[in-house]
Design an enzyme around this catalytic site. Structure first.
Site: not given
Ligand code: 13P
Length: 248
Positions: A9-10, A94, A96, A166, A172, A212, A233
């Site tokens: 997921n960019w 997601h 976010e 997640e 992150g 992560s 991510g």
């Molecule tokens: P990270 O791998 O950067 O923690 O992000 C996870 C994520 O939100 C993937 O959708």
């Protein structure tokens, strides 16, 4: 036997020309991977990504989609635009998008239904905050998110879906859930799918862990019985992603 699915997921990273260059760089590194490999990219990067990935084992996904067919929805992307551009998967709900763009379980459900209607496979996201985990309500919360997301979804559709667990506190932050925590929730999600649809659907649906994920923890996480891959991510933006995909 479920095929592992490892999706990047960019988020809001990479321009169209960076997309083209990165996918060209990754193609030989990811060739021959046992897992299904997906890059979910920003809308403007979809066409260059699909073009660069042509003829390879890399599949392109989107990070979001609107639940209406077309019309006066400035800035949104319709499902048939994704299909026409060559997209196969779409991330829905997601954390976010829930946090910054007011997505709710109800809009997630509308998007999931619309994705299936157009033959797109949703990667349906769920996850708890640190406060919810500390309050001991993680499993209740996740069950509610998934139950609402799947309202009106048929067993056949559910069998083809992907769910990404997640934990928000692990996104992150470099703070990965323990293998036991990740397996516990992914196992509970599969048990819920079994309650809702029966064993056959529960055995077919693929459940990812995200938060992560990195080369150093992928093998242990992905070896769990109810974890069928990851939604990745930060580590999907670099060539390190090869080591996550080839985790064994
Ligand atoms: P990270 O791998 O950067 O923690 O992000 C996870 C994520 O939100 C993937 O959708």
């Amino acid at each position: 036997m479920r095929k592992m699915i490892i999706a990047g997921n960019w988020k809001m990273n990479k321009t169209p020309s960076q997309t083209r260059a990165f996918i060209e760089e990754m193609k030989p590194l990811l060739a021959g991977a046992d897992a299904e490999v997906v890059f979910c990219v920003p809308a403007i990067d979809i066409i260059p990504a699909v073009e660069a990935a042509a003829g390879s084992n890399i599949v392109i996904g989107a990070e979001n989609m609107y639940f209406e067919e077309k019309g006066a929805f400035t800035g949104e992307i319709a499902p048939d635009m994704l299909v026409d551009a060559g997209v196969k998967y779409v991330i829905i709900g997601h954390s976010e998008r829930r946090e910054y763009f007011a997505e709710t379980n109800e809009t997630v459900n509308k998007k999931v239904l619309k994705a299936f209607e157009h033959g797109l496979t949703p990667i349906v996201c769920c996850g708890e905050t640190l406060t919810q985990r500390e309050q001991g309500i993680t499993l209740d919360w996740i069950r509610q998110q998934i139950k609402i997301a799947f309202l009106g979804v048929t067993a056949e559709q559910a069998a083809s879906a992907v769910i990404a667990y997640e934990p928000i506190w692990a996104i992150g932050t470099g703070k990965v859930a323990t293998t036991e925590q990740a397996q516990e929730v992914c196992g509970a999600i599969r048990a819920l799918i079994c309650e809702l649809y029966g064993t056959e659907t529960a055995e077919a649906i693929r459940i990812q862990y995200g938060g992560s994920v990195a080369p150093k923890n992928a093998a242990e996480l992905f070896a769990q019985p109810d974890i069928d891959g990851g939604l990745v991510g930060g580590a999907s933006l670099k060539t390190d992603f090869e080591q996550v995909v080839k985790f064994k």
